[in-house]
Structure formats: C-alpha cells, structure tokens
Design an enzyme around this catalytic site. Sequence first.
Site, PDB file in Angstrom:
ATOM      1  CB  THR A 134      -0.884  -0.214   1.136  1.00 42.84           C
ATOM      2  OG1 THR A 134      -1.600  -1.199   1.072  1.00 42.84           O
ATOM      3  CG2 THR A 134      -1.840   0.990   1.178  1.00 42.84           C
ATOM      4  CD  GLU A 159      -2.552  -5.984   0.326  1.00 45.11           C
ATOM      5  OE1 GLU A 159      -3.220  -6.952   0.747  1.00 45.11           O
ATOM      6  OE2 GLU A 159      -2.111  -5.058   1.159  1.00 45.11           O
ATOM      7  CG  LEU A 161      -3.408 -10.412  -0.108  1.00 43.92           C
ATOM      8  CD1 LEU A 161      -2.220 -11.038  -0.121  1.00 43.92           C
ATOM      9  CD2 LEU A 161      -4.516 -11.310  -1.188  1.00 43.92           C
ATOM     10  N   GLY A 261     -15.922  -3.348  19.302  1.00 44.13           N
ATOM     11  CA  GLY A 261     -14.817  -4.042  19.957  1.00 44.13           C
ATOM     12  C   GLY A 261     -13.996  -2.949  20.955  1.00 44.13           C
ATOM     13  CB  CYS A 268      -3.531  -2.671   6.916  1.00 48.42           C
ATOM     14  SG  CYS A 268      -2.313  -4.036   6.217  1.00 48.42           S
ATOM     15  CE  LYS A 271       1.407  -0.280   6.274  1.00 52.93           C
ATOM     16  NZ  LYS A 271       0.792   0.112   5.083  1.00 52.93           N
ATOM     17  CE  LYS A 329      -7.378 -10.300  10.439  1.00 57.13           C
ATOM     18  NZ  LYS A 329      -7.788 -10.328   9.216  1.00 57.13           N
TER      19      LYS A 329
HETATM   20  C1  UGA Z   1      -7.072  -4.769   6.648  1.00 54.64           C
HETATM   21  C2  UGA Z   1      -8.409  -4.783   5.481  1.00 54.64           C
HETATM   22  O1  UGA Z   1      -9.509  -5.356   5.745  1.00 54.64           O
HETATM   23  C3  UGA Z   1      -7.807  -5.699   4.000  1.00 54.64           C
HETATM   24  O2  UGA Z   1      -9.025  -5.589   3.126  1.00 54.64           O
HETATM   25  C4  UGA Z   1      -6.542  -4.929   3.428  1.00 54.64           C
HETATM   26  O3  UGA Z   1      -6.143  -5.682   2.241  1.00 54.64           O
HETATM   27  C5  UGA Z   1      -5.476  -5.158   4.594  1.00 54.64           C
HETATM   28  O4  UGA Z   1      -5.892  -4.576   5.698  1.00 54.64           O
HETATM   29  C6  UGA Z   1      -4.431  -4.488   3.995  1.00 54.64           C
HETATM   30  O5  UGA Z   1      -4.404  -3.386   3.819  1.00 54.64           O
HETATM   31  O6  UGA Z   1      -3.389  -5.298   3.830  1.00 54.64           O
HETATM   32  P1  UGA Z   1      -6.328  -6.729   8.024  1.00 54.64           P
HETATM   33  O7  UGA Z   1      -5.474  -5.884   8.685  1.00 54.64           O
HETATM   34  O8  UGA Z   1      -5.924  -8.126   7.824  1.00 54.64           O
HETATM   35  O9  UGA Z   1      -6.934  -6.409   6.679  1.00 54.64           O
HETATM   36  O10 UGA Z   1      -7.502  -6.634   9.219  1.00 54.64           O
HETATM   37  P2  UGA Z   1      -9.087  -6.711   9.218  1.00 54.64           P
HETATM   38  O11 UGA Z   1      -9.567  -7.870   9.232  1.00 54.64           O
HETATM   39  O12 UGA Z   1      -9.664  -5.721   8.315  1.00 54.64           O
HETATM   40  O13 UGA Z   1      -9.328  -6.129  10.776  1.00 54.64           O
HETATM   41  C7  UGA Z   1      -8.599  -4.770  11.279  1.00 54.64           C
HETATM   42  C8  UGA Z   1      -9.055  -4.605  12.500  1.00 54.64           C
HETATM   43  O14 UGA Z   1     -10.368  -4.358  12.838  1.00 54.64           O
HETATM   44  C9  UGA Z   1      -8.833  -5.555  13.867  1.00 54.64           C
HETATM   45  O15 UGA Z   1      -8.119  -5.222  14.861  1.00 54.64           O
HETATM   46  C10 UGA Z   1     -10.069  -6.283  13.909  1.00 54.64           C
HETATM   47  O16 UGA Z   1     -10.217  -7.017  15.038  1.00 54.64           O
HETATM   48  C11 UGA Z   1     -10.961  -5.052  13.717  1.00 54.64           C
HETATM   49  N1  UGA Z   1     -12.337  -5.576  13.568  1.00 54.64           N
HETATM   50  C12 UGA Z   1     -12.687  -6.132  12.239  1.00 54.64           C
HETATM   51  C13 UGA Z   1     -13.451  -4.953  14.403  1.00 54.64           C
HETATM   52  O17 UGA Z   1     -12.888  -4.504  15.418  1.00 54.64           O
HETATM   53  N2  UGA Z   1     -14.728  -5.371  13.787  1.00 54.64           N
HETATM   54  C14 UGA Z   1     -15.174  -5.846  12.842  1.00 54.64           C
HETATM   55  O18 UGA Z   1     -16.292  -6.000  12.687  1.00 54.64           O
HETATM   56  C15 UGA Z   1     -13.879  -6.400  11.828  1.00 54.64           C
END
Ligand code: UGA
Length: 452
Positions: A134, A159, A161, A261, A268, A271, A329
Amino acid sequence: MNSRPVDARLRRPERLSIVGAGYIGLPTAAGFADVGYEVTCVDINEEKISQLQAGRVTLHEPGLEQLVQHGLRTRRLRFSTDLASAARESSIVFVCVPTPQADDGSADLSFVEAVAAQLARVVHPGTILVTRSTVPVGTASRLREIIGRSDVHVAANPEFLREGSAVRDFLHPDRVLIGAVEPQVQRRLAELYDVFDAPVVVTDIPTAELTKHAANAFLATRLSFVNSMANICEAAGADVHDVMRVLGMDPRIGPKFLAAGPGWGGSCLPKDTRALAHVARELGEAFTQLESTVASNEQQFDRVVSRLAQHLEGGCAGRRIAVWGLAFKAGTNDLRDSPSVSVCRRLLAAGASITAHDPAVNATAVASLGVDYAETSIGACFGADALVVLTEWSEFANVEPASVASAMNGKVVFDTRNVLDANRWTDAGLTLLRVGRGSPDPLNDAASANAA
Ligand code: UGA
C-alpha cells in the site's frame, strides 16, 4: 495439491519476481506459483530465505506453508536473496516491501524507493515494476523519477489481502485493481489475472493508489462508527449487536465488519488511515472525518481502561489483570498495532500488572511487551483482580467460567469482543462487562435509570 496442473487459462508464461517475503509478498509469490507462473521471491533476510527454501513459513497464515511447499515441489517457486539476478530474469517485478508509518503519520517509502533504485540498475528494457504494497498516491511518479529510465514501466496493483485469510483472498479475490498508463502494460497485467475468477478493474495509477487507501479508510471509519454507537448503547442501556444486526440487513450497508470491540488495529488500518489523512493535508484537502475516525479509535482504547477502572475499587493501580488475546485479531499472531497491545500499554501506564495468554503468540513476544506470559487461559487468571478479553479467539468461549471464577481474586470480566456467553459467565458469579451492551452492568443500569 501435489498433482494440481497449471491452470489452463494461463495465457503467457510470465516469469515474475516478488520483492519482499512478508505478509503481502509471500502469499502473492506462492499464489502466483500455484496457478502456474514461474516465481522468484526475494528478501534481504538470509535466515528467512533459507527457512523458506526448506519449506518453513514462520508467519501464522492458514494454508500458506502448504502453498509454499507445493510451489517448491513443482519448482515454480524459488526463494533468493539475490535481487539483481531475480529481476534480470523477470518480465514483471512486484514490490511487496513494508511501507511503515513515519513519525509525521505519512507512509515511509524508503524501502520501496531503495528497491526501485536497485532495480533501475539491473532490469532489462520492457520490465514492468509494480507496487503491490500500500503506497500513497503519487508514489509511482516518484519511482519513475528514481528509476530514470523510459524503457522501464511502472504500475500499481494494490493487494486487498486480509491477514488470517491471505491465501484464500489471493486465490479467490473479490476484485483485482490495476493502475497503469501504457495499454500494453494494462493488458499484460490484466492477463496475469485471467486465471482468477474475479473482475479486473484497470484505472490510471493515481486512482489505483488512492483506491487502496480509500478502502482501508472506509473500513476504519465504519468500525469507529460502530464503536461510537456501542458507547452510546452502553449509556442508553441498548444493545449494539442488535443495532448492527438490523443495520446490516440493509443491502446498502451489508452485515460484515460491524462488530464492536476495543478499537481497531493491525498492520494496515492504522497506518493507512494516518497516511491518507497526511496525503489529504498535503494536497490542501484536510480529511477531518478521517482524522476523527483515528482520534475516536484512540479514545476507544482509553475507554476500555477507564471502564475497567470504574469497576475496580481504587482503579487499576497495583491491580493484577489477566488478558486473553494479544494478536490484533483472531487467526493471526501479528502484534503490529494490535488494539490489545494498545490497551495493555495503557493498563501498565495506569500501574496495573498483566499476565496474558494468546493461543498464537509465543512467550518471547509476550515478554517484549512487559507483560507476564501464561501458557493457558486459566493460567493467566490466577490471582487476577480482573480479566479482559481483547482478541476474539473462539477457544475463549469454551473455557469453563467456574474455573476462571475460582482462579481469580476479583470478579470483573470485561469481554471487549463479545465471545463469552453472558448467562454462563454471570451464573458463575462473575460481573461481565461488554462493549456496547448496557446489561448486565450495574454502573450502566444506574446510568440508564438516572437518564430515565
Ligand atoms: C485490512 C483490510 O480488511 C484488508 O482488506 C486489506 O487488504 C488489509 O488491511 C491490507 O491493507 O493489507 P487486516 O489488517 O488483515 O485487513 O485486518 P482486518 O480484518 O481488516 O481487521 C482490522 C481490525 O479491525 C482488527 O483489529 C479487527 O479486530 C478489527 N475489526 C474488524 C473489528 O473490530 N470489528 C469488525 O467487525 C472487523
């Protein structure tokens, strides 16, 4: 997996280099090799490369080690520390190195720029250099200047992901985004993805760069909205889970990414939100809404600690707190910008001591945070004045509340992730606090009674 043939839809035998064997580069390299491309994945970390050459993956990412091993067996996937040789053999080079946050909130592009400068000296004319990490809008123009060669193409292929499902997300993407200028570059990059059943969107480069930041900023804003609603629900004696369930039934909103939460985090969202806010300020278009998304997330971490302190006579100072979950997570062992770590830091600053258990995080990583490590969930609870659940690992739901009650010194359990069954835990004589749910929480009951 062993006998999986090269996908018949593979149009051309592109040889690819992936620079960076981390959370983005490794699934990208192993995924492209899996569908039939010849891939060399390069990293400067010799130890990591020799582990990968032996088929060992240290990232906690479901299916990734098998995919890497499969790639090695088919010989379509190779690992190397030699960037120059890999790049010279490749027609397309993906840059997947970190873009961490700089002190001023902007994205630190020094790793990406250093790779571009090295590539400029070695790649053959016609090579396509693609940013996959990114990066802020304008990065491709900057790389073009650094490379200083009109015979090398620059493009963006951000990406999307998610950690914990990176392999699935790579092999079954919702969408593929390509930013490129020259029609033949657009076509070659789009053809790379013919093999996947996903819409491929081709745009100009600034649009592609900005779209990735917009996606993460939107997700973060959505979560800050949910958490702010959760706080209002607590004060009003309402239930945020029901509120969000009904909101999610509106197809314009959708049911995902609506769980309240302790605040959002990870490698990601934090930042990228700050980087986009920084870019917006630099462009003279201050993104006040995004700035407040970030600020309200910091307040959410504070709120976990202050709410806990309210329920511990005399506050957190000198208290022993059990913490369940440190990863940002469930499904990962990644501690980068983890909400749990942010809350732990605040608890330690308030004078508490912490014993933590996380099913995926090892003792060394836990110790580096200045908290004690427990090998089991119950082990973290012995003598604790309170228990705080900070990551939504499903195994926490299976722990017997009565054993927790007898191990603990106090009675307060704060489930910030809604993983515990309220009836079972209150029946065990524990005081259960939850994010966005007024009851059963005596303080909030009192608040709503006063409000009435
Ligand atoms: C995030 C994005 O969801 C991806 O689409 C993106 O590609 C990625 O960043 C990236 O830029 O590489 P990720 O960092 O793996 O993915 O994590 P998420 O699943 O988005 O969770 C982020 C935070 O939100 C975590 O702390 C999670 O616990 C929290 N979260 C997520 C909640 O508090 N509630 C939710 O309903 C979902």
